[in-house]
Design a protein around this motif. Structure first.
Motif, PDB file in Angstrom:
ATOM      1  N   LEU A  91       0.761  -1.138  -0.093  1.00 57.47           N
ATOM      2  CA  LEU A  91       0.202   0.007  -0.034  1.00 57.47           C
ATOM      3  C   LEU A  91       0.637   1.317  -0.006  1.00 57.47           C
ATOM      4  CD1 LEU A  91      -2.855   1.276   0.285  1.00 57.47           C
ATOM      5  CD2 LEU A  91      -2.437   1.401   2.856  1.00 57.47           C
ATOM      6  N   LEU A  92       1.922   1.090   0.719  1.00 58.46           N
ATOM      7  CA  LEU A  92       2.721   2.382   0.814  1.00 58.46           C
ATOM      8  C   LEU A  92       3.575   2.689  -0.286  1.00 58.46           C
ATOM      9  CD1 LEU A  92       4.155   2.008   4.585  1.00 58.46           C
ATOM     10  CD2 LEU A  92       2.319   3.449   3.864  1.00 58.46           C
ATOM     11  N   CYS A  93       3.966   1.665  -1.048  1.00 55.35           N
ATOM     12  CA  CYS A  93       4.376   1.617  -2.386  1.00 55.35           C
ATOM     13  C   CYS A  93       3.663   2.387  -3.430  1.00 55.35           C
ATOM     14  CB  CYS A  93       5.213   0.534  -2.759  1.00 55.35           C
ATOM     15  SG  CYS A  93       6.544  -0.187  -1.804  1.00 55.35           S
ATOM     16  N   GLU A  94       2.451   1.872  -3.342  1.00 57.90           N
ATOM     17  CA  GLU A  94       1.524   2.205  -4.307  1.00 57.90           C
ATOM     18  C   GLU A  94       1.061   3.729  -4.142  1.00 57.90           C
ATOM     19  OE1 GLU A  94      -3.150   2.119  -4.795  1.00 57.90           O
ATOM     20  OE2 GLU A  94      -2.446   0.165  -4.902  1.00 57.90           O
ATOM     21  N   ILE A  95       0.885   4.085  -2.970  1.00 56.62           N
ATOM     22  CA  ILE A  95       0.500   5.503  -2.761  1.00 56.62           C
ATOM     23  C   ILE A  95       1.703   6.519  -2.975  1.00 56.62           C
ATOM     24  CG2 ILE A  95      -0.431   7.219  -1.039  1.00 56.62           C
ATOM     25  CD1 ILE A  95      -2.687   5.271  -1.887  1.00 56.62           C
ATOM     26  N   GLY A  96       2.926   5.966  -2.678  1.00 58.19           N
ATOM     27  CA  GLY A  96       3.902   6.860  -2.923  1.00 58.19           C
ATOM     28  C   GLY A  96       4.184   6.953  -4.453  1.00 58.19           C
ATOM     29  N   THR A  97       4.076   5.657  -5.284  1.00 59.15           N
ATOM     30  CA  THR A  97       4.114   6.103  -6.687  1.00 59.15           C
ATOM     31  C   THR A  97       3.022   6.910  -6.973  1.00 59.15           C
ATOM     32  OG1 THR A  97       4.924   3.823  -6.751  1.00 59.15           O
ATOM     33  CG2 THR A  97       4.110   4.850  -8.716  1.00 59.15           C
ATOM     34  N   ARG A  98       1.835   6.637  -6.839  1.00 62.28           N
ATOM     35  CA  ARG A  98       0.692   7.725  -7.488  1.00 62.28           C
ATOM     36  C   ARG A  98       1.078   9.058  -6.967  1.00 62.28           C
ATOM     37  NH1 ARG A  98      -4.362   4.701  -4.950  1.00 62.28           N
ATOM     38  NH2 ARG A  98      -5.324   6.628  -5.915  1.00 62.28           N
ATOM     39  N   MET A  99       1.499   9.250  -5.710  1.00 56.35           N
ATOM     40  CA  MET A  99       1.905  10.623  -5.430  1.00 56.35           C
ATOM     41  C   MET A  99       3.024  11.247  -6.162  1.00 56.35           C
ATOM     42  SD  MET A  99       0.120  11.754  -2.559  1.00 56.35           S
ATOM     43  CE  MET A  99      -0.916  11.228  -0.973  1.00 56.35           C
ATOM     44  N   GLU A 100       3.956  10.404  -6.390  1.00 52.13           N
ATOM     45  CA  GLU A 100       5.090  11.158  -7.267  1.00 52.13           C
ATOM     46  C   GLU A 100       4.632  11.595  -8.799  1.00 52.13           C
ATOM     47  OE1 GLU A 100       9.344   9.483  -6.843  1.00 52.13           O
ATOM     48  OE2 GLU A 100       8.757   8.322  -8.536  1.00 52.13           O
ATOM     49  N   GLY A 117       4.252  14.471  -4.231  1.00 55.03           N
ATOM     50  CA  GLY A 117       5.169  13.940  -3.126  1.00 55.03           C
ATOM     51  C   GLY A 117       6.105  13.205  -3.908  1.00 55.03           C
ATOM     52  N   GLY A 118       7.065  12.545  -3.000  1.00 53.39           N
ATOM     53  CA  GLY A 118       7.743  11.386  -3.519  1.00 53.39           C
ATOM     54  C   GLY A 118       7.590  10.076  -3.303  1.00 53.39           C
ATOM     55  N   ARG A 119       7.992   9.033  -3.782  1.00 51.39           N
ATOM     56  CA  ARG A 119       7.623   7.818  -3.469  1.00 51.39           C
ATOM     57  C   ARG A 119       8.141   7.338  -2.029  1.00 51.39           C
ATOM     58  NH1 ARG A 119       9.854   3.770  -7.628  1.00 51.39           N
ATOM     59  NH2 ARG A 119       9.140   5.343  -8.901  1.00 51.39           N
ATOM     60  N   ASP A 120       9.103   7.814  -1.809  1.00 52.76           N
ATOM     61  CA  ASP A 120       9.533   7.510  -0.260  1.00 52.76           C
ATOM     62  C   ASP A 120       9.382   9.022   0.787  1.00 52.76           C
ATOM     63  OD1 ASP A 120      11.270   9.330  -1.430  1.00 52.76           O
ATOM     64  OD2 ASP A 120      13.343   8.319  -1.175  1.00 52.76           O
ATOM     65  N   ASP A 121       8.585   9.740   0.160  1.00 48.08           N
ATOM     66  CA  ASP A 121       8.490  10.915   1.314  1.00 48.08           C
ATOM     67  C   ASP A 121       7.078  11.546   0.853  1.00 48.08           C
ATOM     68  OD1 ASP A 121       8.541  12.952   2.909  1.00 48.08           O
ATOM     69  OD2 ASP A 121      10.468  13.844   2.533  1.00 48.08           O
ATOM     70  N   PHE A 122       6.045  11.311   1.618  1.00 51.10           N
ATOM     71  CA  PHE A 122       4.617  11.783   0.917  1.00 51.10           C
ATOM     72  C   PHE A 122       3.604  12.043   2.069  1.00 51.10           C
ATOM     73  CE2 PHE A 122       4.725   7.135   0.664  1.00 51.10           C
ATOM     74  CZ  PHE A 122       3.270   6.809   0.984  1.00 51.10           C
ATOM     75  N   SER A 123       2.731  12.856   2.193  1.00 49.06           N
ATOM     76  CA  SER A 123       1.793  13.069   3.174  1.00 49.06           C
ATOM     77  C   SER A 123       0.630  12.026   2.906  1.00 49.06           C
ATOM     78  CB  SER A 123       1.135  14.375   2.894  1.00 49.06           C
ATOM     79  OG  SER A 123       0.078  14.617   4.000  1.00 49.06           O
ATOM     80  N   LEU A 124       0.230  11.189   4.017  1.00 45.88           N
ATOM     81  CA  LEU A 124      -0.734  10.308   4.242  1.00 45.88           C
ATOM     82  C   LEU A 124      -1.558  10.498   5.274  1.00 45.88           C
ATOM     83  CD1 LEU A 124      -1.893   8.147   2.698  1.00 45.88           C
ATOM     84  CD2 LEU A 124      -0.622   6.338   4.012  1.00 45.88           C
ATOM     85  N   GLY A 125      -2.632  11.140   5.319  1.00 44.63           N
ATOM     86  CA  GLY A 125      -3.388  11.430   6.531  1.00 44.63           C
ATOM     87  C   GLY A 125      -3.965  10.471   7.163  1.00 44.63           C
ATOM     88  N   LEU A 126      -3.866   9.270   7.181  1.00 42.92           N
ATOM     89  CA  LEU A 126      -4.684   8.317   7.551  1.00 42.92           C
ATOM     90  C   LEU A 126      -4.314   8.078   9.241  1.00 42.92           C
ATOM     91  CD1 LEU A 126      -4.677   5.452   4.866  1.00 42.92           C
ATOM     92  CD2 LEU A 126      -6.308   7.103   5.166  1.00 42.92           C
ATOM     93  N   LEU A 130       1.083   2.842 -15.859  1.00 44.75           N
ATOM     94  CA  LEU A 130       1.745   4.224 -15.629  1.00 44.75           C
ATOM     95  C   LEU A 130       2.698   4.309 -16.690  1.00 44.75           C
ATOM     96  CD1 LEU A 130       2.040   4.729 -11.956  1.00 44.75           C
ATOM     97  CD2 LEU A 130       0.364   5.899 -13.497  1.00 44.75           C
ATOM     98  N   ASP A 131       2.766   5.351 -17.272  1.00 43.29           N
ATOM     99  CA  ASP A 131       4.032   5.782 -17.801  1.00 43.29           C
ATOM    100  C   ASP A 131       4.727   7.062 -17.122  1.00 43.29           C
ATOM    101  OD1 ASP A 131       6.027   7.056 -19.681  1.00 43.29           O
ATOM    102  OD2 ASP A 131       4.984   6.871 -21.464  1.00 43.29           O
ATOM    103  N   LYS A 132       5.399   6.648 -16.245  1.00 41.42           N
ATOM    104  CA  LYS A 132       5.911   7.596 -15.379  1.00 41.42           C
ATOM    105  C   LYS A 132       6.578   8.881 -15.847  1.00 41.42           C
ATOM    106  CE  LYS A 132       7.670   4.549 -12.804  1.00 41.42           C
ATOM    107  NZ  LYS A 132       6.923   3.211 -13.339  1.00 41.42           N
ATOM    108  N   ASP A 133       7.720   8.498 -17.035  1.00 40.43           N
ATOM    109  CA  ASP A 133       8.367   9.551 -17.687  1.00 40.43           C
ATOM    110  C   ASP A 133       7.495  10.730 -18.342  1.00 40.43           C
ATOM    111  OD1 ASP A 133      10.728   8.388 -16.965  1.00 40.43           O
ATOM    112  OD2 ASP A 133      11.054   7.290 -18.694  1.00 40.43           O
ATOM    113  N   ALA A 134       6.393   9.870 -19.142  1.00 39.79           N
ATOM    114  CA  ALA A 134       5.282  10.895 -19.699  1.00 39.79           C
ATOM    115  C   ALA A 134       4.511  11.733 -18.735  1.00 39.79           C
ATOM    116  CB  ALA A 134       4.288  10.167 -20.676  1.00 39.79           C
TER     117      ALA A 134
END
Length: 254
Positions: free
Chosen positions: A161-170, A175-184, A241-245
């Motif tokens: 879950l943390l990897c997914e949310i971090g990726t989506r935030m990035e 945010g960044g995949r290893d540093d993001f806000s998650l107010g749960l 995802l196409d993260k570069d795009a």
């Protein structure tokens, strides 16, 4: 308020462009959508199961949760939506949802009329396909969550879950995949992961030792993201995802 709506629509457009090619006119149709901007506190119910809706919810800031509710009142969170997501785009063709939506954290949203979204899709069929692809991604995420709930252990569930949310935030530029806000809260995490709050707390502490996870003040930080991804058996292919795009598109419209 207009600035906030424009920001949210820009992020929504960037999300659509991850998977769909849109013309200038089609992009403009998204950016011209209007909606009522509202601030909603954590826990505010926005959609209830079996209640008809006429507006879709665009997340501008914060975190919105989709949920199913048991007969005894307990809830299972089935999706988390971040800035740039329309949390219930599926309600446009099916305006009586079987699920509910609530603010998982203090959030800013825009309520966009179903009629306006339908009109844009009718005028520009490519937008209808872009919306369709967007809901396919939501279904793909739900399938992955279901598999993890049924087969994965607690550490794998939380790490994934943390990897997914971090990726989506990035990808969304919030945010960044290893540093993001998650107010749960831990109770909300428990409702997401199908665990007790005690089990969630133990799992967070275990990951703290294994990957340097910090989860405090609504912020997630990870010292060793590859190790977290390994524990979570995380492969982002299901996000389509196409993260570069994505990075290029967000830079071009921000």
């Amino acid at each position: 308020m207009s600035r906030l709506l424009d920001e949210g629509l820009n992020r929504f457009l960037a999300r659509l462009l991850l998977r769909s090619e849109l013309s200038v006119a089609e992009r403009d149709a998204i950016l011209r959508l209007r909606g009522r901007v509202a601030e909603v506190p954590r826990g505010r119910e926005l959609v209830l199961p079996e209640r008809p809706v006429e507006q879709a919810i665009l997340v501008i800031e914060g975190l919105i949760a989709r949920f199913d509710q048991m007969n005894d009142g307990r809830r299972q969170i089935t999706a988390l939506h971040i800035a740039g997501d329309v949390s219930d785009l599926h309600s446009v063709p099916v305006p009586v949802p079987a699920w509910g939506i609530e603010a998982a954290a203090n959030s800013t949203i825009a309520l966009i009329s179903h009629d306006d979204i339908r009109a844009a899709a009718v005028k520009f069929p490519a937008l209808a396909f872009a919306f369709w692809r967007d809901t396919v991604v939501d279904a793909s995420i739900l399938a992955k969550w279901t598999a993890n709930l049924g087969r994965a252990d607690a550490a794998t569930r939380l790490a994934h879950l943390l990897c997914e949310i971090g990726t989506r935030m990035e990808v969304a530029g919030v945010g960044g995949r290893d540093d993001f806000s998650l107010g749960l809260t831990q109770a909300q995490l428990a409702d997401t992961l199908g665990l007790t709050t005690v089990h969630v707390n133990r799992t967070v502490m275990a990951l703290k030792g294994l990957v340097g996870l910090s989860f405090a003040g609504g912020r997630v930080q990870v010292d060793n993201w590859p190790a977290l991804a390994h524990i979570g058996a995380y492969d982002d292919g299901y996000l389509m995802l196409d993260k570069d795009a994505a990075a290029q598109e967000w830079a071009s419209i921000s």
